[in-house]
Design an enzyme around this catalytic site. Structure first.
Site, mmCIF file in Angstrom:
data_model
loop_
_atom_site.group_PDB
_atom_site.id
_atom_site.type_symbol
_atom_site.label_atom_id
_atom_site.label_comp_id
_atom_site.label_asym_id
_atom_site.label_seq_id
_atom_site.Cartn_x
_atom_site.Cartn_y
_atom_site.Cartn_z
ATOM 1 C CE LYS A 1 15.400 35.483 -7.701
ATOM 2 N NZ LYS A 1 15.761 34.098 -7.681
ATOM 3 C CG ASP B 1 -0.213 0.106 2.539
ATOM 4 O OD1 ASP B 1 1.028 -0.049 2.544
ATOM 5 O OD2 ASP B 1 -0.871 0.350 3.567
ATOM 6 C CG ASP C 1 18.817 35.238 -5.099
ATOM 7 O OD1 ASP C 1 19.758 35.290 -4.276
ATOM 8 O OD2 ASP C 1 18.187 34.190 -5.338
ATOM 9 C CB ALA D 1 17.583 25.668 -14.635
#
Length: 318
Positions: free
Chosen positions: A197, A42, A174, A229
């Site tokens: 960004k 299961d 960033d 990416a």
């Protein structure tokens, strides 16, 4: 000799990255512990430990990569099995700590999964966590147990140092990765640039502008992980549009989900250097990829913890 040194140490692996676990064992000169992790029909996870662990210090190698929930449950269930078998301690060796990106309430009614998973790990009875390059280093504070936070960036820095690239600049994709970029730029004695960004929604990023001089430069974009990416490929294109000579990329965790491979292949990235905290199957290995192993780092870390020696000296001279 190694066998005597590690007489009370047992190293186990679940199913997320047995190759890395085997490599760690070989570095330490020990055998992997005898255990199997399977599933009932299961889908429930079944763990069997096939040797005595009474009084032993047990280490479980398990990244929480895809399938994330299965891999997390395998770790928790094996921990339960070991604790109930009267082991002395359990250390989770998690080269990649999943669920780490949801580390704060970015908007109303968000969960903080990085803290939730830390609570689950502690509740299962794990005594210590060894991990590498958390999404944010302050996530160590989500745990009420010791966390040994390994750094992948020095390995990446050493790799690029050997290339002796001229006119080099390290690029942070960033604002969150600026410290990481500085740590790479300092030993190479090169400047950094920052991508500003905006992310309109999860797994989508929109490049705004680049802070710093990249014209005529060889650029290395450094990030903690590469998932779809989008961020790193958009950043690479933005750098080339601004006159960069070439763009390299590197990251610790190769999550590589969704359209990642197609994006990287089509991008101007010349070479992408990745660490093997997550297994990268052959069908995902692009010609652009260079994969470095973290096995020796984790082997040394486990050895030092077991022998009560400092970890900090692996990365700092203190």
């Amino acid at each position: 000799m190694a066998h005597d040194k590690y007489a009370n140490l047992k190293l186990f692996t679940c199913n997320s990255h047995p190759e890395l676990a085997q490599e760690i064992a070989e570095h330490m000169g020990i055998e992997l512990g005898k255990a199997t992790v399977t599933k009932f029909s299961d889908g429930e996870i079944s763990v069997s430990i096939w040797e005595s662990v009474r009084g032993k210090d047990c280490f479980i190698v398990q990244s929480t990569n895809d399938p994330v929930n299965d891999n997390l449950m395998e770790l928790l269930i094996m921990t339960d099995a070991l604790k109930r078998a009267s082991c002395n301690s359990v250390t989770a060796v998690m080269p990649y700590y999943g669920y780490a990106r949801q580390d704060r309430k970015a908007k109303a009614r968000d969960p903080i999964t990085a803290k939730l998973v830390a609570n689950m790990i502690t509740a299962a009875g794990i005594d210590r966590v060894i991990t590498m390059d958390l999404h944010a280093s302050q996530e160590q504070g989500y745990f009420d147990i010791p966390v040994d936070h390994m750094l992948g960036q020095p390995m990446l820095t050493d790799y690029f140092a050997l290339k002796e690239l001229e006119d080099l600049v390290i690029v942070s994709p960033d604002h969150g990765s600026v410290k990481r970029a500085r740590n790479m730029a300092k030993p190479l004695d090169v400047p950094i640039a920052i991508i500003d960004k905006r992310r309109p929604e999860a797994n989508k990023s929109e490049i705004m502008n680049v802070v710093g001089d990249v014209q005529g430069k060889n650029c290395i974009i450094l990030d903690d992980l590469i998932d779809t990416a989008g961020t790193i490929c958009n950043a690479a294109q933005a750098l080339m549009d601004l006159g960069a000579k070439s763009v390299y990329a590197c990251a610790t965790h190769a999550v590589l989900s969704g359209p990642a491979l197609e994006r990287i292949e089509a991008s101007p990235i010349k070479e992408m250097v990745l660490l093997n905290t997550i297994p990268i199957p052959e069908e995902k290995k692009l010609d652009k990829f260079t994969v470095l192993s973290v096995g020796h780092i984790f082997a040394e870390t486990i050895s030092r913890i077991y022998c009560h020696k400092p970890i900090s000296t692996m990365f700092h001279n203190d």
